[in-house]
Structure formats: structure tokens, C-alpha cells
Design a protein around this motif. Structure first.
Motif, PDB file in Angstrom:
ATOM      1  N   LEU A   1     101.398  88.940  69.188  1.00  0.00           N
ATOM      2  CA  LEU A   1     101.594  89.786  70.426  1.00  0.00           C
ATOM      3  C   LEU A   1     100.113  90.796  70.365  1.00  0.00           C
ATOM      4  O   LEU A   1      99.557  91.249  69.242  1.00  0.00           O
ATOM      5  CB  LEU A   1     102.603  90.975  70.387  1.00  0.00           C
ATOM      6  CG  LEU A   1     104.077  90.250  70.007  1.00  0.00           C
ATOM      7  CD1 LEU A   1     105.141  91.045  70.019  1.00  0.00           C
ATOM      8  CD2 LEU A   1     104.114  88.848  70.837  1.00  0.00           C
TER       9      LEU A   1
ATOM     10  N   GLN B   1     104.367  83.899  66.454  1.00  0.00           N
ATOM     11  CA  GLN B   1     103.663  84.427  67.414  1.00  0.00           C
ATOM     12  C   GLN B   1     102.899  85.624  67.275  1.00  0.00           C
ATOM     13  O   GLN B   1     103.228  86.389  66.429  1.00  0.00           O
ATOM     14  CB  GLN B   1     104.826  84.842  68.624  1.00  0.00           C
ATOM     15  CG  GLN B   1     105.602  83.650  69.241  1.00  0.00           C
ATOM     16  CD  GLN B   1     106.772  84.144  70.290  1.00  0.00           C
ATOM     17  OE1 GLN B   1     107.229  85.208  69.978  1.00  0.00           O
ATOM     18  NE2 GLN B   1     106.811  83.287  71.048  1.00  0.00           N
TER      19      GLN B   1
ATOM     20  N   THR C   1     100.977  87.298  74.845  1.00  0.00           N
ATOM     21  CA  THR C   1     101.591  86.728  73.696  1.00  0.00           C
ATOM     22  C   THR C   1     101.114  85.113  73.372  1.00  0.00           C
ATOM     23  O   THR C   1     100.872  84.435  74.323  1.00  0.00           O
ATOM     24  CB  THR C   1     103.212  86.625  73.690  1.00  0.00           C
ATOM     25  OG1 THR C   1     103.709  88.079  74.209  1.00  0.00           O
ATOM     26  CG2 THR C   1     103.956  85.748  72.506  1.00  0.00           C
TER      27      THR C   1
END
Length: 352
Positions: free
Chosen positions: A165, A163, A182
Motif C-alpha cells: 500500500l 500487497q 495498492t
């Protein structure tokens, strides 16, 4: 002659001379010998028991509360060690290359191969990349990359989820960026042996976010060797596992006796500055290395000879680590030339 007659007293009077009767006053003051003992009736005993049980429960609650505070302080201390990624208030951006290990046991391993992961940020916002286990979605590691910069870290070879951010006001690893977005990398990423996984993110904006990814594998750029590494010796070497789970072998670096720790997690043979000095290692190339403890300065050199067990290797790449604690590490640039087999608590190292 006169006779004297004595009058005999009644029998009840005779006892007066043999017994000293107690006066009525004394009799009235006498009490039973058991009257001073406490009343131990079952009702009172039950009441006292309940009181002590209540006091015990109060102390137990206080103790549990104290333990909870200790655990909270411990967790706070753990997070305090990573203030670069977990600031006290939103707004402070993490510096480039700051890392946080969610699960150190999964990242700092000595029974797996490691390889490089390089991330370049060409987006107009800073980012924090989070690696997680693709099988159970458990977070493993977080790495920050400032705008226009890149960061690299060594991780165990394998498949990961990722992921990213993005934002401009960083809060913490739970909240992320207060004004951010995100993005999940579809399909995850692969970290392969003998190659550096290179990821280049580009794009702009947050709402909406545009994030493009260029993803490829780059061969490891090893220092050119005048002569290739050569393994001399045949046979096998059996090593017994120590109580802490490691394997050790005696050997030499340029003839200087050492005891190597077998470390499949180390890319190259690593020695301390003190061993390098005794081994006559003078020429080396300075470079930065990312370890579990952060970015450290190191120096890469070519050593004419390294031995362990009955094996001898020539022209071996060695990393000089100034603050390397403990034993020197026998890394994968040597071990990949052998067949490694572990059965129970024995590791067998043999020629192919």
C-alpha cells in the motif's frame, strides 16, 4: 301429701339446651373456606406465563446486546494496541517499523523455522507491506516502511503473498491510504532458512504508480567465530511435551545450570541478562532485534560452552535479551546440528 305434676316439654324444645344455634346474622357473614384462594384457571395461568416469557426475552436481548458491546470494546482495545498502524483519523503516517499481526497464532509459532525479511523503501511515498497466506489469501502481518528507510522482521520460513500500500495520508488497515494505491507482488515471495529475504522497492508517483522491485536472498551475516561451533557427544535425548505444548531440557551456560525451552522459532540461543551475568558473559555486540512485541535491544556474544542433556557444544553464539521472560531458549543455531523427530508427545533429539 300433695303431689306436684311437671308438664313435659315438646322434643323440639329440648334441642335448645343442647345446641347453640347460630344467628341469622352470623350465618349471613359466613363464607366458603376456599373463597380466599386465587383464581388459578388455565386462562390466567397461560397469560402469566406469556408475561414471564416476554420479560425473559427482553432480558435475553439486553444480555446479547451487552455481550456485543463487550466484544466490540475488546476488538477496539486490540486495535488500540496497534495505534501506530490504525490511527483515529486519516492523515497520520505510521512510523517506520510499525507492525500489526492479523493472526498472531500463525506468526508466533515455536514449531517452525524462522528467517529474516528485510524491506527497503526507495519509493517517494511511504508504504505498508501486507503478508498473506498464499493458499487462502488470509492476511497475516502488516509492516510499515517510511520513504528512504528499511525495516526487518523475522517470520516463519515459507511462501507468502504480498500487497504493498502506497500513499501519503494513512487511515487504517481496511482503507489503507486515502490517496494511495495498492500493488500486488506477482508470484509472492519466499522466505528461506539460513538466508534473509531482501526486497528493495523503488519508483515514484501514485496516479499512476510506478513501483519496481529488486528481490534476492542474502546469506545470514553471522558474527565471525574464531573457532567453529563443535558438538561433542553421541546418542539421543527424549523429551516429553508439557501441558502447554512445549519441550524443556536441563543444561548449562558456561557451567551455570539452566532449563532450556526447545524453540525452533528462535534463530540463536537466547538468555536473560541475569543468566548472562551469572555465566560471566561480559563482551557482546549491541544490536536491535525485531520480535513479536516490537523492536528490542539485545547483545550478541560467543559463549565457550553450552550443554543440554548429554550433549556439549563449544563456541556457541548466544543472544542476551535484557527482558527475556521465562526460560532461556535453545535456538536453531544449536538445534540445526541435530536430528529432531516428534512422535505424539515425545521429541527425540539425536546426533546425525
Amino acid at each position: 301429701m300433695s303431689r306436684v305434676f311437671m308438664k313435659e316439654k315438646p322434643l323440639q324444645d329440648r334441642g335448645h339446651y343442647r345446641v347453640n344455634p347460630t344467628s341469622k346474622n352470623d350465618r349471613g357473614n359466613r363464607k366458603s373456606s376456599t373463597s380466599s384462594l386465587p383464581d388459578l384457571s388455565w386462562k390466567r395461568f397461560f397469560g402469566i406465563t406469556l408475561v414471564w416469557v416476554f420479560i425473559g426475552l427482553v432480558f435475553l436481548v439486553i444480555f446479547q446486546r451487552y455481550q456485543s458491546l463487550l466484544e466490540l470494546n475488546s476488538q477496539t482495545a486490540q486495535y488500540a494496541d496497534s495505534k501506530k498502524l490504525i490511527p483515529q483519523a486519516c492523515g497520520l503516517l505510521p512510523p517506520n517499523g510499525a507492525t500489526y499481526l492479523f493472526d498472531p497464532l500463525a506468526i508466533n509459532r515455536t514449531d517452525v523455522l524462522y528467517s529474516g525479511l528485510r524491506i527497503e523503501n526507495k519509493h517517494d511515498h511511504p508504504m505498508v507491506a501486507i503478508l498473506f497466506d498464499s493458499a487462502n489469501a488470509k492476511k497475516l502481518l502488516a509492516l510499515s516502511i517510511a520513504t528512504g528507510n528499511s525495516s526487518q522482521i523475522a517470520v516463519p520460513v515459507g511462501q507468502y503473498g504480498m500487497q504493498v500500500l502506497l500513499g501519503s495520508s494513512w487511515c487504517n488497515l481496511e482503507t489503507g491510504f486515502s490517496d494511495g494505491a495498492t500493488v500486488t507482488v506477482e508470484g509472492g515471495i519466499s522466505v528461506n532458512a539460513d538466508a534473509t529475504t531482501s526486497m528493495q522497492f523503488s519508483g515514484s508517483g501514485i496516479r499512476p504508480v510506478r513501483l519496481d522491485l529488486a528481490y534476492n536472498m542474502l546469506p545470514i551475516d553471522l558474527q565471525h567465530l574464531e573457532q567453529p561451533l563443535e558438538v561433542i557427544g553421541n546418542g539421543k535425548l527424549d523429551l516429553q511435551q508439557t501441558r502447554d505444548g512445549h519441550y524443556f531440557s536441563s543444561g548449562t551456560v558456561n557451567g551455570v545450570p539452566v532449563v532450556f525451552m526447545i524453540d525452533t522459532g528462535a534463530t540463536v540461543v537466547s538468555v536473560s541478562a541475569e543468566i548472562a551475568s551469572r555465566a560471566g558473559i561480559q563482551k557482546c555486540t549491541n544490536q536491535k532485534m525485531t520480535t513479536a512485541n516490537g523492536i528490542v535491544s539485545a547483545c550478541k556474544a560467543i559463549v565457550p560452552e553450552v550443554t543440554f542433556g548429554e550433549f556439549r557444544l563449544t563456541n556457541v553464539e548466544v543472544m542476551v535479551m535484557p527482558n527475556l521472560p521465562g526460560n532461556p531458549l535453545l535456538g536453531m543455531n544449536v538445534l540445526r546440528n541435530f536430528h529432531l523427530e516428534q512422535v505424539d508427545r515425545t521429541m527425540r533429539i539425536s546426533t546425525r
